[in-house]
Write a protein that holds these residues in place. Structure first.
Motif, mmCIF file in Angstrom:
data_model
loop_
_atom_site.group_PDB
_atom_site.id
_atom_site.type_symbol
_atom_site.label_atom_id
_atom_site.label_comp_id
_atom_site.label_asym_id
_atom_site.label_seq_id
_atom_site.Cartn_x
_atom_site.Cartn_y
_atom_site.Cartn_z
ATOM 1 N N UNK A 469 -12.795 55.923 30.166
ATOM 2 C CA UNK A 469 -11.808 55.780 31.245
ATOM 3 C C UNK A 469 -11.351 54.252 31.090
ATOM 4 N N UNK A 470 -10.032 54.336 31.748
ATOM 5 C CA UNK A 470 -9.396 52.864 31.495
ATOM 6 C C UNK A 470 -8.267 52.743 32.622
ATOM 7 N N UNK A 471 -8.492 51.284 33.291
ATOM 8 C CA UNK A 471 -7.650 51.014 34.478
ATOM 9 C C UNK A 471 -7.076 49.814 33.978
ATOM 10 N N UNK A 472 -5.841 49.514 33.776
ATOM 11 C CA UNK A 472 -5.279 48.502 33.315
ATOM 12 C C UNK A 472 -4.514 47.561 34.279
ATOM 13 N N UNK A 473 -4.618 47.782 35.559
ATOM 14 C CA UNK A 473 -4.181 47.078 36.615
ATOM 15 C C UNK A 473 -4.265 47.599 37.903
ATOM 16 N N UNK A 474 -3.899 47.125 39.069
ATOM 17 C CA UNK A 474 -4.251 47.386 40.513
ATOM 18 C C UNK A 474 -3.546 48.731 40.789
ATOM 19 N N UNK A 475 -2.147 48.804 40.451
ATOM 20 C CA UNK A 475 -1.211 49.763 40.680
ATOM 21 C C UNK A 475 -0.341 50.069 39.660
ATOM 22 N N UNK A 485 -4.898 44.960 27.395
ATOM 23 C CA UNK A 485 -4.601 44.417 26.323
ATOM 24 C C UNK A 485 -4.319 42.809 26.299
ATOM 25 N N UNK A 486 -4.085 42.347 27.536
ATOM 26 C CA UNK A 486 -4.094 40.796 27.712
ATOM 27 C C UNK A 486 -4.998 40.041 27.390
ATOM 28 N N UNK A 487 -4.686 39.033 26.502
ATOM 29 C CA UNK A 487 -5.477 38.009 25.934
ATOM 30 C C UNK A 487 -5.923 36.848 26.801
ATOM 31 N N UNK A 488 -6.897 36.592 27.118
ATOM 32 C CA UNK A 488 -7.444 35.731 28.167
ATOM 33 C C UNK A 488 -8.968 34.917 27.413
ATOM 34 N N UNK A 489 -9.088 33.949 28.268
ATOM 35 C CA UNK A 489 -10.465 33.311 27.645
ATOM 36 C C UNK A 489 -11.668 34.067 28.498
ATOM 37 N N UNK A 600 -9.235 40.110 24.424
ATOM 38 C CA UNK A 600 -8.607 41.110 25.501
ATOM 39 C C UNK A 600 -9.991 41.986 25.855
ATOM 40 N N UNK A 601 -9.833 42.575 27.103
ATOM 41 C CA UNK A 601 -10.861 43.491 27.639
ATOM 42 C C UNK A 601 -11.299 44.584 26.423
#
Length: 873
Positions: A469-475, A485-489, A600-601
């Motif tokens: 399963x994968x949810x990439x954002x709120x809506x 895919x967002x690169x974050x600390x 990324x997550x």
């Protein structure tokens, strides 16, 4: 397309036309009378125009109907669904799944996927020639599913007559892919359309469709009179066949010329096709509104988009709603104006009753029914972010022109039940985040969009890397940016890689030897690395003196972790991260210990498989196979797993992360009601993270802003609730409810550690005086004299206490009595400074010092309890 009606060839018309022109030429030359000349000229011109139109439109119709009627689209399907005897599921629910898998209840199965048949309390399932299982990994055959109420009583193999302990149902259709840009269409046949839908469409758009030859002169005259009285251009009066002609071949401009062309084309279509074929084309071509960033075409996709069901399962009120939307999909959108949509639906129901398609009683029941549309947030069953991942994956491995020109079946790893649980967890978790932000005076924007905090949740099978399963954002409707895919600390979610590197010393023989019970200093520090001065801080500047490795990770202590990283070497930590798939420019600096480099997550989810999968890295994957119309496999995922960690080291790191959830910064998972064995790690940078896993699921939750502003919420406060709610829901599903304890590999033993560690009573799951070790690295118990010296050393700190790197431990000093864990911040943030040596003194901040000797003495007699306010880094 089915066989079309016979029609004269264009060559015969061309020959006849030449003969006609020649005959009229001779007539005019012979008679030379004005009236005859004019009449003949008019006739000749009309005939020529007719012949030209016939030839031109015939070519247009033939080109469209003889080739691909619609742009080829590939079907995206879920993973197979597992069912077992004793499972609580109704026969109707299984039938619904089979419908979504394109099974039919008829012996004539046009697409060859499979069929089913009800027989008393049994459901007989027969996979067809295009079944996934024909060449799939499970090799499922025909089965008899026996129900007792809403529970499966038994499953029998029809071919062999044996009882089955588990059976896999055919993958279900999620959506279509690789059609025209920004559009979705699920092709259906006339037989797929239930009678209530056919009747609703005919009643709403063309009640004489099955009796008139494509053009209704009465409707045209009525529409013309209305237009003349209203002083407008000709419009309206179009039959279903005329609407199909317009949508297939003409522009949407409303002119008299286009209306005449529409009539001509409609007559041609009626000549060439049967009424059923015309309705099927209409049912697939009609525009049905917007859903997120996609245009919906056809009743098949509309049933999926608006009701989350197969077209065959539409009820009377649902069919009437869709039929009513044909006139204006956005005007009568049930999301934009529910009241208007309801009124239009009920108008269609009344038309159906007037045309004797339904009774008055059926109409009344349908009029009182709710609209029943699915949630507008399409992050649930349709899994749009996951579908985008599938598309990206295929484009990277297959030629785009091939994907755009073929109709493939794309079998994915998605589990729709888990996807629904993930979507619900994100929705409820972000509602909670919004409330916290409002309470702190940060008002979320009134309109959803980039300025609101976002979230992501990715779930893997830790033993295969398959993304379930994968949810990439709120809506997805408001933002199509896939935050997976967002690169974050990653903050402290990276710390397990530091601890795993250190514990590897028990295998590779490197020095110093680090074990789970090694003591680390957790005191204010400043260190020099190259030309940069690092001053890491613990959360709220609270320090705890001497702590064990287990305590340091459980309470996410920054300074202790940096000290550990110094001991093992930054290069080794970086190398482990690279081997685990984190390769975004990570550098061997002190900042690596606190998760300051980007990830990324989805990368982090793959990296965590080394802890959940006995040291083996499983790259995340979302596609099982791609098959063409003949059932031939044209693509299969070829990602290769690799051995990264010794299984013993992986298990010890896992054990430390179990303490995080049971007693450390992740203990809120337990207080929220999740009781299954699990391991994980909280993390806070500018964003909030939680990474954790059970024996059968691995999930990463992330919350943050698109513009990288500071969320100012810890991982335990913002991300952990999402992870926990998902895991609770997953643990109730039959396939995932058996979440087992993690079995230790050979070579891992429990051994005494001498006197109690500082948090042993509250946080050591093995008992107050034991921990886990790689066999051969366990500490040697000190004698009585050493015990006394150790006790005195704790009470009277004479000089700086040294870490016993071989694991012969003194009891750790003052526990985190406040149970307030540390905050991970990247170097340069409020809690970690990057300074030049010359200016470090002027930029230093006041720091809380370790507890006094008196308080440390009292703490030896204090009963240690973990209060754990779930503050984390």
């Amino acid at each position: 397309m089915a066989q079309r009606k016979h029609h004269p060839t264009r060559s015969s018309f061309s020959s006849s036309g030449k003969t006609l022109i020649h005959w009229f030429g001779r007539f005019l030359w012979t008679h030379k009378k004005p009236v005859a000349v004019v009449a003949a000229a008019v006739f000749l011109i009309s005939a020529a125009v007719f012949l030209d139109l016939y030839v031109r439109f015939s070519r247009m119709v033939d080109a469209r109907l003889n080739g691909e009627t619609f742009h080829p689209s590939s079907l995206v399907l879920s993973a197979p669904k597992s069912i077992v005897p004793g499972e609580s599921i109704s026969e109707n629910a299984v039938v619904d799944w089979l419908h979504k898998a394109l099974y039919t209840s008829s012996a004539k199965n046009e697409d060859g996927t499979g069929m089913f048949r009800r027989q008393g309390d049994r459901l007989l399932v027969y996979p067809g020639r295009q079944s996934f299982f024909v060449s799939g990994p499970e090799q499922e055959g025909s089965a008899s599913i026996i129900f007792s109420g809403n529970r499966i009583q038994a499953i029998d193999d029809l071919a062999h007559g044996t009882a089955l302990k588990q059976y896999f149902l055919e993958p279900a259709v999620i959506t279509t892919l690789f059609g025209p840009a920004g559009s979705k269409r699920l092709i259906v046949t006339y037989r797929d359309c239930p009678p209530v839908l056919v009747h609703a469409a005919v009643a709403a758009e063309d009640r004489r469709f099955f009796t008139y030859p494509g053009v209704n002169p009465f409707r045209l005259v009525e529409a013309a009179i209305t237009d003349i009285l209203a002083d407008r251009r000709l419009q309206g009066g179009s039959t279903i066949t005329m609407q199909l002609a317009r949508n297939f071949f003409l522009t949407p401009r409303r002119t008299i010329k286009r209306k005449l062309e529409e009539i001509f084309l409609a007559l041609l279509l009626e000549q060439r096709l049967s009424k059923e074929q015309i309705f099927a084309l209409y049912a697939n071509e009609i525009y049905m509104g917007q859903r997120g960033s996609f245009s919906i075409y056809g009743f098949g996709e509309a049933a999926n988009a608006y009701f989350n069901k197969n077209i065959r399962d539409l009820t009377l009120p649902e069919a009437a709603l869709l039929a009513g939307m044909i006139r204006g999909p956005n005007l009568y959108s049930p999301y934009r104006d529910p009241a208007r949509a309801r009124n239009r639906r009920n108008e269609v129901l009344r038309l159906m009753q007037e045309n004797h398609f339904v009774t008055e009683a059926e109409m009344a029941r349908a009029e009182s029914a709710p609209l029943g549309v699915s949630q507008k947030n399409v992050s649930g069953s349709q899994a749009p972010y996951f579908v985008d991942m599938v598309k990206n994956d295929l484009v990277a491995h297959m030629p785009p022109e091939e994907l755009l020109s073929r109709s493939y079946r794309i079998y994915t790893t998605l589990d729709p039940d888990l996807q629904a649980a993930a979507a619900n967890a994100v929705q409820s978790g972000m509602t909670e985040v919004d409330k916290v932000l409002r309470a702190r005076g940060r008002k979320p924007p009134s309109k959803r969009g980039p300025r609101e905090p976002q979230a992501a949740l990715i779930v893997l099978d830790p033993h295969t890397g398959e993304i379930v399963s994968a949810v990439g954002g709120r809506n997805y409707a408001t933002s199509q940016l896939n935050h997976l895919y967002a690169l974050r600390q990653p903050g402290s979610t990276f710390k397990p890689f530091v601890y795993a590197t250190a514990l590897g010393s028990g295998v590779d023989g490197s020095q110093p030897l680090i074990t789970t019970a090694t003591v680390l200093p957790d005191e204010p520090m400043t260190l020099q690395f190259g030309n940069i001065t690092y001053s890491p801080h613990d959360f709220k500047n609270e320090y705890y003196g001497q702590v064990t490795v287990r305590e340091a990770l459980a309470f996410s202590l920054n300074v202790a972790t940096v000290n550990l990283a110094q001991m093992v070497g930054y290069d080794k930590i970086r190398n482990l991260a690279l081997a685990a798939g984190i390769d975004n420019g990570i550098q061997p600096t002190p900042a690596v210990a606190l998760g300051a480099y980007l990830v990324s997550p989805i990368q982090l989810a793959g990296a965590y498989t080394i802890f959940a999968n006995a040291g083996v890295y499983e790259p995340p994957s979302c596609v099982l196979a791609v098959k063409d119309d003949s059932g031939r496999t044209v693509y299969q995922d070829s990602a290769v797993s690799r051995h990264v960690l010794d299984p013993r080291v992986a298990y010890l790191t896992l054990s430390l992360m179990e303490t995080v959830i049971d007693h450390g910064t992740g203990a809120d998972a337990r207080s929220r009601g999740f009781t299954a064995p699990a391991a994980g790690k909280t993390g806070t940078s500018r964003d909030a993270w939680f990474s954790g896993f059970t024996s059968n699921l691995l999930a990463i939750a992330w919350v943050g802003y698109d513009d990288n502003q500071n969320l100012n919420l810890t991982g335990a406060r913002a991300a952990l609730p999402i992870w926990t709610d998902f895991m609770i829901a997953a643990s109730k599903l039959p396939r995932y409810q058996d979440m087992q304890p993690f079995p230790p590999p050979l070579g891992v033993i429990a051994a005494p550690i001498g006197e109690k560690a500082a948090l042993a009573t509250a946080n050591n799951p093995l008992g107050t005086e034991q921990d886990l070790f790689i066999d051969g690295t366990q500490p040697v118990l000190p004698n009585a004299v050493s015990r006394l010296a150790s006790w005195i050393g704790r009470v009277l700190p004479l000089g700086r206490r040294k870490t016993n790197v071989k694991g012969d431990l003194e009891p750790s000093s003052t526990p985190p009595a406040s149970s307030t864990p540390a905050l991970t911040s990247p170097p340069g943030s409020a809690s970690t400074q990057h300074t030049n040596p010359a200016s470090s003194a002027s930029q230093s901040q006041p720091q809380k010092q370790p507890k006094s000797v008196f308080k440390r003495f009292l703490s030896l007699f204090k009963h240690h309890k973990s209060k754990n306010k779930k503050q984390d880094q």
